[in-house]
Design an enzyme around this catalytic site. Sequence first.
Site, mmCIF file in Angstrom:
data_model
loop_
_atom_site.group_PDB
_atom_site.id
_atom_site.type_symbol
_atom_site.label_atom_id
_atom_site.label_comp_id
_atom_site.label_asym_id
_atom_site.label_seq_id
_atom_site.Cartn_x
_atom_site.Cartn_y
_atom_site.Cartn_z
ATOM 1 N N HIS A 50 -69.218 -11.513 -45.975
ATOM 2 C CA HIS A 50 -69.192 -11.945 -47.367
ATOM 3 C C HIS A 50 -68.655 -13.377 -47.476
ATOM 4 O O HIS A 50 -68.165 -13.949 -46.502
ATOM 5 C CB HIS A 50 -68.337 -10.989 -48.191
ATOM 6 C CG HIS A 50 -68.979 -9.653 -48.412
ATOM 7 N ND1 HIS A 50 -68.445 -8.705 -49.238
ATOM 8 C CD2 HIS A 50 -70.137 -9.118 -47.917
ATOM 9 C CE1 HIS A 50 -69.229 -7.637 -49.241
ATOM 10 N NE2 HIS A 50 -70.248 -7.864 -48.442
ATOM 11 N N GLU A 52 -66.016 -14.689 -48.901
ATOM 12 C CA GLU A 52 -64.600 -14.900 -48.612
ATOM 13 C C GLU A 52 -64.344 -14.959 -47.102
ATOM 14 O O GLU A 52 -63.552 -15.763 -46.621
ATOM 15 C CB GLU A 52 -63.763 -13.762 -49.224
ATOM 16 C CG GLU A 52 -63.888 -13.641 -50.728
ATOM 17 C CD GLU A 52 -64.963 -12.662 -51.167
ATOM 18 O OE1 GLU A 52 -64.749 -11.944 -52.145
ATOM 19 O OE2 GLU A 52 -66.042 -12.626 -50.526
ATOM 20 N N THR A 200 -107.059 -8.123 -61.291
ATOM 21 C CA THR A 200 -106.611 -9.293 -60.528
ATOM 22 C C THR A 200 -106.798 -9.061 -59.033
ATOM 23 O O THR A 200 -107.273 -9.943 -58.309
ATOM 24 C CB THR A 200 -105.138 -9.603 -60.836
ATOM 25 O OG1 THR A 200 -105.013 -9.936 -62.217
ATOM 26 C CG2 THR A 200 -104.628 -10.758 -59.991
ATOM 27 N N ARG A 211 -96.472 -17.974 -47.974
ATOM 28 C CA ARG A 211 -97.083 -18.806 -46.935
ATOM 29 C C ARG A 211 -96.623 -20.263 -47.024
ATOM 30 O O ARG A 211 -96.501 -20.936 -46.012
ATOM 31 C CB ARG A 211 -98.611 -18.769 -47.055
ATOM 32 C CG ARG A 211 -99.210 -17.387 -46.945
ATOM 33 C CD ARG A 211 -100.727 -17.399 -46.995
ATOM 34 N NE ARG A 211 -101.263 -17.989 -48.217
ATOM 35 C CZ ARG A 211 -101.371 -17.351 -49.388
ATOM 36 N NH1 ARG A 211 -100.954 -16.088 -49.477
ATOM 37 N NH2 ARG A 211 -101.886 -17.946 -50.444
#
Length: 345
Positions: A50, A52, A200, A211
């Site tokens: 993380h 920290e 579509t 890409r």
Amino acid sequence: MEEEKYMRRCIQLAQNGLCNAAPNPMVGAVIVCGGKIIGEGYHIRCGEAHAEVNAIRSVKDSSLLKHSTIYVSLEPCSHYGKTPPCADLIIEKQIPRVVIGCQDPFAKVAGRGIQKLKDAGRKVVVGVLEGECRHLIKRFITFHQLHRPYITLKWAESADGFIDLCRKDGHPVILSTPLTSMLVHKKRAEHAAILVGTRTAELDNPSLNVRNWYGRSPLRLVLDRKRRLSPALHLFDGSVPTLIFTEHPLPSLPNIEYLPIDFQQDILPQIMLTLYERGIQSLLVEGGSALLQFFIDADLWDEAFVEVSPIRLVSGVKAPEMRDKNSYVNEQSFGRSIRHYTTTK
């Protein structure tokens, strides 16, 4: 203000994790001693250290930690996940003061990290640039509070409000430039999943992968109610995990999964539930016009990016229409106007 200056740096650092931190939130951390930054870090990738931890590791003279303040954009975790609790590490390193941008909305943390630090005698300040820090983790917050992914709509339209010519086959009208197309791939890399409708997929035969930018390709989602899409389409090449929402499921294939949903009912809640259960925190909706309008009319979106081309089509497929209550700002990218909408809710 000194504290805001260092918190802005935390936010700046955190944004480097946009493509790789999810499903964890983006977090940045800065360690200051004697008015100087001695350590910095951000959460680079889910499952790894993380912010920290990375900031503490970057400090060359660890003896200075006992005299330092650590600034972190999000409350340090207090539970064991894929990594140990950051609150424990701050206590172990004897850092006396902690400045936090915002409290963690995640139920396993939700103030526990703050309380643990206070119980250990650390001076804790919470709420520095809180709005900006919450905005930074808007996808994480949306997912955990609304139980759905953060939804971004994207399309390109002509100067007179069309997204394509009316056609039964052939290639779509290219309204984007090579450079603005690169921005589309950047958006794809920043999202966990991408959705298109049947028409579509059928007419444009998109690959829906990344890409022209770096990063992972998103999970591909397509609507195919009657399972009419040709298996020769790019979406069925197995190169990227793909979910097909349909009334007539088939056995799963490598990287391709057919999911049954009830098209007699509202399909959006069903899709949102599926994505929530799979831990998908962000969704990019790329088309077509009817599907985008479906999300707009349902008020089920968080951001929208509309590239406006100077090309005029005169007639064709009308672009989706945003509601008047939604304001937008014009952004200029590579000589094109891009309208950025955000919801008012």
